[in-house]
Each structure stands twice: as C-alpha cells, then as structure tokens.
Design a protein around this motif. Structure first.
Motif, PDB file in Angstrom:
ATOM      1  N   ARG A  47       0.765  -1.108  -0.090  1.00 16.74           N
ATOM      2  CA  ARG A  47       0.223   0.305  -0.190  1.00 16.74           C
ATOM      3  C   ARG A  47       0.373   0.840  -0.014  1.00 16.74           C
ATOM      4  O   ARG A  47       0.573   2.182  -0.654  1.00 16.74           O
ATOM      5  N   LYS A  48       1.799   1.358   0.469  1.00 14.56           N
ATOM      6  CA  LYS A  48       2.739   2.192   1.155  1.00 14.56           C
ATOM      7  C   LYS A  48       3.393   2.561  -0.535  1.00 14.56           C
ATOM      8  O   LYS A  48       3.407   3.741  -0.855  1.00 14.56           O
ATOM      9  N   ALA A  49       4.022   2.212  -1.183  1.00 11.80           N
ATOM     10  CA  ALA A  49       4.692   2.067  -2.099  1.00 11.80           C
ATOM     11  C   ALA A  49       3.495   2.628  -3.465  1.00 11.80           C
ATOM     12  O   ALA A  49       4.189   3.956  -3.840  1.00 11.80           O
ATOM     13  N   GLU A  50       2.650   1.978  -3.183  1.00 12.99           N
ATOM     14  CA  GLU A  50       1.159   2.261  -4.361  1.00 12.99           C
ATOM     15  C   GLU A  50       1.228   3.920  -4.294  1.00 12.99           C
ATOM     16  O   GLU A  50       1.036   4.402  -4.401  1.00 12.99           O
ATOM     17  N   GLU A  51       1.188   4.106  -2.496  1.00 15.98           N
ATOM     18  CA  GLU A  51       0.146   6.395  -1.847  1.00 15.98           C
ATOM     19  C   GLU A  51       1.801   6.555  -2.961  1.00 15.98           C
ATOM     20  O   GLU A  51       1.644   7.578  -2.889  1.00 15.98           O
ATOM     21  N   THR A  52       2.644   6.265  -2.925  1.00 12.55           N
ATOM     22  CA  THR A  52       4.057   7.150  -3.346  1.00 12.55           C
ATOM     23  C   THR A  52       4.274   7.076  -4.950  1.00 12.55           C
ATOM     24  O   THR A  52       4.112   8.307  -5.682  1.00 12.55           O
ATOM     25  N   LEU A  53       4.089   6.243  -5.676  1.00  9.79           N
ATOM     26  CA  LEU A  53       3.934   6.814  -7.109  1.00  9.79           C
ATOM     27  C   LEU A  53       2.523   7.195  -7.334  1.00  9.79           C
ATOM     28  O   LEU A  53       2.516   7.917  -8.527  1.00  9.79           O
ATOM     29  N   SER A  71      -5.315   0.616  -4.788  1.00  8.67           N
ATOM     30  CA  SER A  71      -6.446   2.154  -4.267  1.00  8.67           C
ATOM     31  C   SER A  71      -7.443   2.278  -5.455  1.00  8.67           C
ATOM     32  O   SER A  71      -8.612   2.981  -6.186  1.00  8.67           O
ATOM     33  N   GLY A  72      -7.595   0.985  -6.648  1.00  8.81           N
ATOM     34  CA  GLY A  72      -8.967   1.191  -7.542  1.00  8.81           C
ATOM     35  C   GLY A  72      -8.375   2.126  -8.354  1.00  8.81           C
ATOM     36  O   GLY A  72      -7.474   3.027  -8.780  1.00  8.81           O
ATOM     37  N   THR A  73      -9.971   2.555  -9.220  1.00  6.86           N
ATOM     38  CA  THR A  73      -9.707   4.365 -10.183  1.00  6.86           C
ATOM     39  C   THR A  73      -9.932   4.959  -9.304  1.00  6.86           C
ATOM     40  O   THR A  73     -10.683   5.597  -8.370  1.00  6.86           O
ATOM     41  N   THR A  74      -9.341   6.039 -10.048  1.00  2.48           N
ATOM     42  CA  THR A  74      -9.496   7.250  -9.503  1.00  2.48           C
ATOM     43  C   THR A  74      -9.681   8.383 -10.865  1.00  2.48           C
ATOM     44  O   THR A  74      -8.460   8.535 -11.427  1.00  2.48           O
ATOM     45  N   ALA A  75     -10.297   8.731 -11.082  1.00  2.00           N
ATOM     46  CA  ALA A  75     -10.601   9.748 -12.457  1.00  2.00           C
ATOM     47  C   ALA A  75      -9.921  10.858 -12.398  1.00  2.00           C
ATOM     48  O   ALA A  75      -9.609  11.402 -11.619  1.00  2.00           O
ATOM     49  N   GLY A  76      -9.460  11.830 -13.445  1.00  2.00           N
ATOM     50  CA  GLY A  76      -8.440  12.386 -13.839  1.00  2.00           C
ATOM     51  C   GLY A  76      -9.299  13.722 -14.376  1.00  2.00           C
ATOM     52  O   GLY A  76     -10.876  12.902 -15.021  1.00  2.00           O
ATOM     53  N   THR A  77      -8.922  14.181 -14.881  1.00  2.00           N
ATOM     54  CA  THR A  77      -9.840  15.059 -15.460  1.00  2.00           C
ATOM     55  C   THR A  77      -9.316  15.390 -17.259  1.00  2.00           C
ATOM     56  O   THR A  77     -10.065  15.876 -17.613  1.00  2.00           O
ATOM     57  N   ASP A  78      -8.447  14.394 -17.322  1.00  2.00           N
ATOM     58  CA  ASP A  78      -8.182  14.055 -18.867  1.00  2.00           C
ATOM     59  C   ASP A  78      -8.488  12.856 -19.015  1.00  2.00           C
ATOM     60  O   ASP A  78      -7.571  12.107 -18.457  1.00  2.00           O
ATOM     61  N   SER A  80      -8.324  11.030 -21.324  1.00  2.00           N
ATOM     62  CA  SER A  80      -7.752   9.756 -22.544  1.00  2.00           C
ATOM     63  C   SER A  80      -6.453   9.600 -21.741  1.00  2.00           C
ATOM     64  O   SER A  80      -5.576   8.681 -22.308  1.00  2.00           O
ATOM     65  N   ASN A  81      -6.011  10.169 -20.809  1.00  2.00           N
ATOM     66  CA  ASN A  81      -4.386   9.357 -19.557  1.00  2.00           C
ATOM     67  C   ASN A  81      -5.117   9.266 -18.671  1.00  2.00           C
ATOM     68  O   ASN A  81      -5.451   9.674 -17.744  1.00  2.00           O
ATOM     69  N   THR A  82      -4.268   7.819 -18.930  1.00  2.00           N
ATOM     70  CA  THR A  82      -4.873   7.057 -17.448  1.00  2.00           C
ATOM     71  C   THR A  82      -3.440   5.925 -16.838  1.00  2.00           C
ATOM     72  O   THR A  82      -2.609   5.825 -17.925  1.00  2.00           O
ATOM     73  N   TRP A  83      -2.580   6.549 -16.095  1.00  2.00           N
ATOM     74  CA  TRP A  83      -2.008   5.139 -15.887  1.00  2.00           C
ATOM     75  C   TRP A  83      -2.410   3.866 -14.740  1.00  2.00           C
ATOM     76  O   TRP A  83      -2.981   3.692 -15.120  1.00  2.00           O
ATOM     77  N   ILE A  84      -1.410   3.477 -15.259  1.00  2.35           N
ATOM     78  CA  ILE A  84      -1.500   1.936 -14.614  1.00  2.35           C
ATOM     79  C   ILE A  84      -0.755   0.986 -13.654  1.00  2.35           C
ATOM     80  O   ILE A  84       0.261   1.064 -14.209  1.00  2.35           O
ATOM     81  N   VAL A  85      -1.138   1.246 -12.808  1.00  2.00           N
ATOM     82  CA  VAL A  85       0.005   0.571 -11.399  1.00  2.00           C
ATOM     83  C   VAL A  85      -0.317  -0.783 -11.270  1.00  2.00           C
ATOM     84  O   VAL A  85      -1.137  -1.032 -10.221  1.00  2.00           O
ATOM     85  N   ASP A  86       0.563  -1.474 -10.755  1.00  2.00           N
ATOM     86  CA  ASP A  86       0.820  -2.238  -9.757  1.00  2.00           C
ATOM     87  C   ASP A  86       2.058  -2.011  -9.120  1.00  2.00           C
ATOM     88  O   ASP A  86       3.668  -1.810  -9.305  1.00  2.00           O
TER      89      ASP A  86
END
Ligand code: IPD
Ligand code: CA
Ligand code: CA
Length: 264
Positions: A47-53, A71-78, A80-86
């Motif tokens: 969890r800590k690693a994901e928070e930092t990222l 943490s699942g999905t956090t929508a952005g204002t843009d 068309s761009n999404t980070w996909i993180v493990d």
C-alpha cells in the motif's frame, strides 16, 4: 541514456517507491522466522509503495487518471490518459524473501499503452519502453529472442494454485506445452515475465487470470522489442478484457497460442 520527460517522470516515481520497498524486503527476510510471518507487513509495504507512486505520478501529470491494484480507479480531468500501476508485482515472492518482484507502471492513452516502466529494486534492472521508440534494459536496447523452434525455447507461464484458477485447464495447457519445449518456468511476477520476453531471456510466456496492471507496461515492452502479444484466442487487443495473455516472437507466440487454444 536520454529518455523523454514522460519516461523520466515514471522512472523517478518507480525509484522513489523502490527505496522503501527494498528496505521493507530486507525486513521481510527477517520476519520469515516468526510464527505469524510477514503477511500484514507485506500488505502495508504494498500500500505504501502505491501511495508513493500515486502521489508522484499525479504531482507530475495532475490531470491523468490512475488505476492501481491497491487503490482502484481515481478519475482525472483528462479522460484520455490513465496510469496503470502495480506497486508490487510478485507479492508471494516478496513475502517469501524471493527477490523476483517489481514495480510496474504503464500509461494508457486513448486505449493504447504508450509508455511502460518495470523496475526490480533488488537487481536494479530498469525496463523501459515508449511507443515507437523501442524497449530498453537500463541503457541497452532490447530485442526478443530469434529462436524459431519450440524445441529450443524456454517458456514461462502462470499456474493455478490453491484458491485460484482452473486446475484441470492448467494441467491440460501444461501437458500441451511441456513435452514440446526446452524448458518451462514459473517465476511468479507477470510484469517481469513479460520484461524477460522483451529481453530475449524467455522465448515465450502465457498466463490466465491476469489484471491490466500485471500486463500494461509489459505488453508495450514486448511489442517495442519486436515481439507479439495476444490473448489466448489470438486477439491483439483482448488482454485487458479477457484477462489472459500469450507473448513471444512472431513464430513462438503463434505456435503457443495455437497449442493453448487447442488445449482449452
Ligand atoms: C501476481 C503475479 C503472478 C501472477 C498472478 C498475479 P501480484 O501479481 O504477477 O506472477 O501469477 O496472477 O496476480 O498479486 O503479485 O501483484
Ligand atoms: Ca500483479
Ligand atoms: Ca501487486
């Protein structure tokens, strides 16, 4: 080596999260001997690693959305761009003190992964790819292996285990492939399996029951290294929805896919 500003953002985030992850891995090795084991500790490290990222990536590109395993999905204002993180791919390895795990960051732009970084903090191997610009391990350009015969090939896979996956299907797939290849491996970190295909260390790889964050960066790495990736039905854009994958050079990938499909 000169990377784009985008890749530099991803590398900086990965290295920052890796510092704590590496420290925590040292602690996990100590906790192996305790009866309770390092389970809760690993969950916290993850969890800590994901928070930092998440913090670092959103700070650098404020409008982008974020999809993380923890943490699942956090929508952005843009949109068309999404980070996909493990933040920690290879949790079971990490938990057991096996140094085969990685941070994986992909960037999806309008439905296509355009940048990927996979970093193993223990070996300090940094795999990087940007769409149209090639794949690299540290500063070295990557190419998939050129082997054309399954009989010469070393193939990695994922395997069903207690509480996960279809054991019967897994056994059918194994027996379809096992007798035809020079070696089978099960390393336990999908992102690194794909990075190893890109680096020509593995000739091919398949797995079922994966999630987008296991595959996003790795798919781009393999393709930018000249390799091929499809789902197990042979579609080149079905991996995220079908949740399965087969990768390799053009010949090995096709042969694996055909054999696996027949076994299914
Ligand atoms: C897992 C690893 C593993 C694969 C599993 C994944 P996690 O990711 O990639 O190799 O077999 O299907 O869930 O849970 O360690 O992030
Ligand atoms: Ca994973
Ligand atoms: Ca994970």
């Amino acid at each position: 080596m000169q990377h784009s500003a985008l890749i530099n953002v991803m590398i900086a985030a990965a290295r920052k999260a890796a510092r704590t992850l590496k420290r925590d891995f040292g602690e996990v090795e100590n906790l192996q001997v305790s009866l309770k084991g390092p389970g809760n500790f690993v969950t916290a490290a993850d969890r800590k690693a994901e928070e930092t990222l998440k913090t670092e990536l959103i700070k650098a590109r404020p409008g982008y959305g974020f999809l993380g395993e923890e943490s699942g999905t956090t929508a952005g204002t843009d949109p068309s761009n999404t980070w996909i993180v493990d933040p920690l791919d290879g949790t079971t390895n990490f938990l057991h003190g096996i140094p085969q795990f990685a941070i994986s960051i992909g960037l999806e732009r309008s439905g296509t992964v355009v940048a990927g970084v996979i970093y193993n903090p223990i070996t300090d191997e940094l795999f990087v790819a940007e769409r149209g610009k090639g794949a690299f391990l540290n500063d070295r350009r990557l190419r998939v292996a050129a082997r054309k015969q399954l009989g010469d090939s070393v193939i990695a896979c994922g395997l069903p285990h207690l509480g996960r996956g279809d054991l019967e299907l897994g056994l059918r797939e194994l027996s379809a492939i096992q007798s035809k290849v020079a070696g089978l491996r099960r390393f336990g970190a999908a992102a690194l399996d794909l990075a190893f295909v890109a680096a020509g260390r593995l000739d091919g790889y398949w797995e079922r029951n994966l999630q987008p964050w296991d595959m996003a960066a790795g798919i781009l790495l393999v393709r930018e290294a000249g390799g091929f990736v499809t789902d197990l039905d042979g579609n080149s854009d079905g991996m995220f929805t079908k949740r399965h994958i087969v990768a390799g050079n053009e010949t090995i990938q096709r042969e694996l896919q055909t054999l696996l499909k027949a076994a299914a």
